[in-house]
Design a protein around this motif. Structure first.
Motif, mmCIF file in Angstrom:
data_model
loop_
_atom_site.group_PDB
_atom_site.id
_atom_site.type_symbol
_atom_site.label_atom_id
_atom_site.label_comp_id
_atom_site.label_asym_id
_atom_site.label_seq_id
_atom_site.Cartn_x
_atom_site.Cartn_y
_atom_site.Cartn_z
ATOM 1 N N HIS A 101 0.834 -1.201 0.000
ATOM 2 C CA HIS A 101 0.000 0.000 0.000
ATOM 3 C C HIS A 101 0.873 1.259 0.000
ATOM 4 O O HIS A 101 0.520 2.267 -0.617
ATOM 5 N N VAL A 124 -7.233 -1.303 -2.871
ATOM 6 C CA VAL A 124 -8.654 -1.099 -2.598
ATOM 7 C C VAL A 124 -8.919 0.360 -2.240
ATOM 8 O O VAL A 124 -8.010 1.128 -1.945
ATOM 9 N N SER A 125 -10.187 0.710 -2.273
ATOM 10 C CA SER A 125 -10.679 1.943 -1.669
ATOM 11 C C SER A 125 -11.532 1.532 -0.475
ATOM 12 O O SER A 125 -11.766 0.342 -0.244
ATOM 13 N N ALA A 126 -12.009 2.501 0.267
ATOM 14 C CA ALA A 126 -12.873 2.178 1.402
ATOM 15 C C ALA A 126 -14.123 1.438 0.944
ATOM 16 O O ALA A 126 -14.679 0.616 1.683
ATOM 17 N N ASP A 128 -14.480 -0.842 -1.510
ATOM 18 C CA ASP A 128 -14.359 -2.257 -1.895
ATOM 19 C C ASP A 128 -13.381 -3.035 -1.032
ATOM 20 O O ASP A 128 -12.867 -4.064 -1.447
ATOM 21 N N PRO A 192 -7.528 7.284 0.570
ATOM 22 C CA PRO A 192 -6.925 6.815 -0.678
ATOM 23 C C PRO A 192 -7.792 5.805 -1.430
ATOM 24 O O PRO A 192 -8.400 4.923 -0.840
ATOM 25 N N ASN A 193 -7.841 5.972 -2.741
ATOM 26 C CA ASN A 193 -8.475 4.991 -3.613
ATOM 27 C C ASN A 193 -7.358 4.337 -4.412
ATOM 28 O O ASN A 193 -6.999 4.786 -5.504
ATOM 29 N N GLN A 194 -6.793 3.284 -3.862
ATOM 30 C CA GLN A 194 -5.618 2.693 -4.484
ATOM 31 C C GLN A 194 -5.957 1.861 -5.707
ATOM 32 O O GLN A 194 -5.093 1.652 -6.569
ATOM 33 N N ARG A 195 -7.183 1.436 -5.820
ATOM 34 C CA ARG A 195 -7.578 0.731 -7.038
ATOM 35 C C ARG A 195 -7.475 1.667 -8.241
ATOM 36 O O ARG A 195 -6.925 1.304 -9.291
ATOM 37 N N THR A 196 -7.998 2.872 -8.086
ATOM 38 C CA THR A 196 -7.911 3.849 -9.166
ATOM 39 C C THR A 196 -6.459 4.166 -9.495
ATOM 40 O O THR A 196 -6.089 4.314 -10.667
ATOM 41 N N THR A 197 -5.611 4.259 -8.476
ATOM 42 C CA THR A 197 -4.201 4.578 -8.696
ATOM 43 C C THR A 197 -3.528 3.543 -9.586
ATOM 44 O O THR A 197 -2.855 3.883 -10.562
#
Length: 264
Positions: A101, A124-126, A128, A192-197
């Protein structure tokens, strides 16, 4: 050695040399020594290997400002300051679990990355988070501030798949606020929306996971529209759970060597 940062003094291991730098970032309540099978391998003859203890972990200082430091972004900023101090340009970042992460958060920063390797990390984001993680009985420990002796043993064994004493010491030493604030910050509104990243990044991304992964939903990884997924697939390692780099180091190191060579 220890390097001074705005997040405290950080313990660092650096093999030196002029080869491409690989920066290893450990997981929640672990320490840099978890990557010993990589530092003791042929990887060090080809590349400059760097590992460090996150703030609140191992031999690094606890955070003076836990809310600021104990987050994906705070840890990524720590890593960036270390890279500046060590004059590291365009490293490959290997992140395990929480470290993955952090690696994803580094994609949002100003420093250029040659590639990232994620293991034990679902972006993930919060929204999903429940799809990205499996309902493991020890998942609640990831955000628990105060551990019992039983918690220490269970967490050390389940995350690394072994009963090594140094891992138990690492879990016991970890600042409990690091677990608590990391989880709070990850789930904060607008977090953070790490899926989008990872879906938007052009940076080569290798995903290596254990077939017997107990915490991450491997099926979820295949639902992500990765921006630049190495070899267009998630790499599965047989006979490994949450830490394939320790449980099956030869297989992991072979993939890592090939990935770094492909990014040169």
């Amino acid at each position: 050695m220890h390097i001074s940062t705005s997040h405290g003094a950080i313990a660092v291991t650096d093999t030196g040399g002029s080869g491409t730098a690989i920066v290893f970032i450990h997981g929640n309540s672990a320490c840099k020594e978890v990557f010993s099978h990589q530092f003791d391998s042929d990887l060090r003859t080809h590349f400059r290997l760097i590992a460090f203890d996150l703030p609140g972990h191992g031999d690094s200082d606890d955070a003076a400002d836990p809310e600021r430091t104990y987050s994906f972004e705070g840890y990524a900023d720590t890593a960036a300051q270390l890279m500046d101090h060590l004059s590291v340009d365009a490293p490959v970042v290997v992140g395990w679990s929480l470290g993955g992460h952090v690696a994803i958060a580094m994609l949002e920063g100003p420093r250029r990355l040659r590639g990232i390797v994620l293991t034990g990390t679902p972006p993930v984001s919060a929204a999903d988070i429940e799809q990205g993680f499996l309902p493991h009985p020890y998942m609640a420990l990831t955000s628990k501030a105060k551990f019992t002796s039983e918690d220490v043993l269970a967490y050390a064994h389940e995350t690394a798949g072994t009963n090594e004493a140094f891992l138990e010491r690492a879990v016991r030493r970890t600042d409990g606020r690091a677990r608590e604030w990391m989880f709070r910050n990850a789930l904060r509104p607008g977090g953070p929306n790490q899926r989008t990243t990872v879906e938007c990044t052009p940076v080569p991304t290798a995903v290596i996971t254990g077939v017997n992964e107990p915490f991450v939903n491997n099926a979820y990884l295949d639902t992500i529209a990765w921006g630049n997924l190495w070899e267009a697939r998630v790499h599965l390692i047989e006979g490994a759970g949450h830490s394939p780099f320790r449980e099956q180091p030869d297989a992991f190191n072979t993939l890592l060597l090939r990935f770094v060579a492909n990014t040169l």
